[in-house]
Design a protein around this motif. Structure first.
Motif, PDB file in Angstrom:
ATOM      1  N   LEU A 193       0.828  -1.195   0.000  1.00  0.00           N
ATOM      2  CA  LEU A 193       0.000   0.000   0.000  1.00  0.00           C
ATOM      3  C   LEU A 193       0.867   1.251   0.000  1.00  0.00           C
ATOM      4  O   LEU A 193       2.048   1.216   0.354  1.00  0.00           O
ATOM      5  N   ALA A 194       0.283   2.371  -0.395  1.00  0.00           N
ATOM      6  CA  ALA A 194       1.000   3.641  -0.403  1.00  0.00           C
ATOM      7  C   ALA A 194       1.467   3.996   1.001  1.00  0.00           C
ATOM      8  O   ALA A 194       0.719   3.865   1.972  1.00  0.00           O
ATOM      9  N   GLY A 195       2.727   4.402   1.107  1.00  0.00           N
ATOM     10  CA  GLY A 195       3.264   4.819   2.397  1.00  0.00           C
ATOM     11  C   GLY A 195       3.851   3.717   3.252  1.00  0.00           C
ATOM     12  O   GLY A 195       4.266   3.966   4.382  1.00  0.00           O
ATOM     13  N   CYS A 196       3.912   2.487   2.735  1.00  0.00           N
ATOM     14  CA  CYS A 196       4.433   1.387   3.553  1.00  0.00           C
ATOM     15  C   CYS A 196       5.960   1.314   3.539  1.00  0.00           C
ATOM     16  O   CYS A 196       6.548   0.520   4.282  1.00  0.00           O
ATOM     17  N   GLY A 197       6.613   2.108   2.683  1.00  0.00           N
ATOM     18  CA  GLY A 197       8.077   2.174   2.722  1.00  0.00           C
ATOM     19  C   GLY A 197       8.796   1.555   1.546  1.00  0.00           C
ATOM     20  O   GLY A 197      10.009   1.333   1.604  1.00  0.00           O
TER      21      GLY A 197
END
Length: 247
Positions: A193-197
């Motif tokens: 997902l977006a923002g997971c690194g």
């Protein structure tokens, strides 16, 4: 000569077995090690591929893609001096190539289910009941937890946080496998997902690579990225020297 095989045989993996046979022939190991590799492929891969087919995967892969990545990872790790731990390394590579594509889908944690299945079915290399099979790597012919490889970092307040990658057991594990694939020129893809690194982890790994051997360029793409924009991004870091010569 695929047309000579009956459909039943094709379904048992003629394609990937042929790929493995070709790959093993090219290795510089002694014949005994090559024979052991064939036995390990027969022992672990068919049942694992069958289990993977029963799971839901966010980015589906065909069998030959799994096998190609498995051979590349084995090629990166195997050396003449560590062949005494061949089965340990083989199990590690199978778990990470075939199992790392799993995640939680529709409330079912397929990665955890895969770990439980592996511990129950594949008992030659015994994993601890604590954690999952993804929590361990191979060191000196034994299993060690990734937490032993997590280093502390020294942070300077003048360094932007966006340039800092804080190591955890998970980032160390993913970076370890990605670097091994990069060393043999095999592509790797992170999904999440977006923002997971994903970007931070990838950039952290790129910065740690030997600058004398590797160069990298970051490109951000989205749904709206077309071919013309992609070409511009590819050409951005290049400088035209003369004629068709770029650097």
């Amino acid at each position: 000569q695929v047309h000579q095989y009956p459909p039943a045989n094709l379904s048992l993996g003629v394609q990937w077995r042929s790929y493995v046979a070709s790959w093993v022939r090219k290795l510089s190991f002694v014949d005994g090690a090559k024979e052991s590799l064939h036995k390990l492929f027969d022992k672990y891969v068919p049942d694992t591929l069958l289990w993977i087919q029963s799971a839901k995967i966010k980015v589906p892969m065909v069998d030959i893609a799994f096998i190609s990545a498995l051979c590349s990872l084995l090629e990166s790790f195997l050396r003449q001096e560590n062949l005494d731990a061949l089965e340990y390394w083989f199990v590690f590579c199978v778990i990470w190539v075939l199992g790392s594509c799993l995640s939680e889908v529709d409330g079912i944690d397929y990665r955890k289910n895969f770990s439980n299945w592996w511990k129950n079915e594949m008992k030659t290399i015994k994993y601890s009941s604590r954690g999952t099979v993804f929590d361990y790597f191979i060191k000196d012919a034994r299993l060690e937890e990734w937490t032993t490889m997590v280093d502390t970092i020294e942070y300077c307040s003048t360094t932007p946080m966006g340039d800092v990658t804080v190591p955890t057991a998970e980032t160390v594990a993913i970076g370890y496998v990605m670097k091994a694939l990069i060393n043999v020129s095999h592509p790797a893809m992170l999904m999440g997902l977006a923002g997971c690194g994903k970007t931070q982890l990838s950039m952290g790994l790129m910065k740690r690579l030997d600058s004398a051997q590797f160069m990298y360029h970051q490109m951000n793409m989205s749904y709206y990225t077309d071919s013309a924009l992609l070409q511009n991004m590819l050409e951005a870091p290049l400088e035209k020297k003369a004629g068709r010569l770029y650097a």
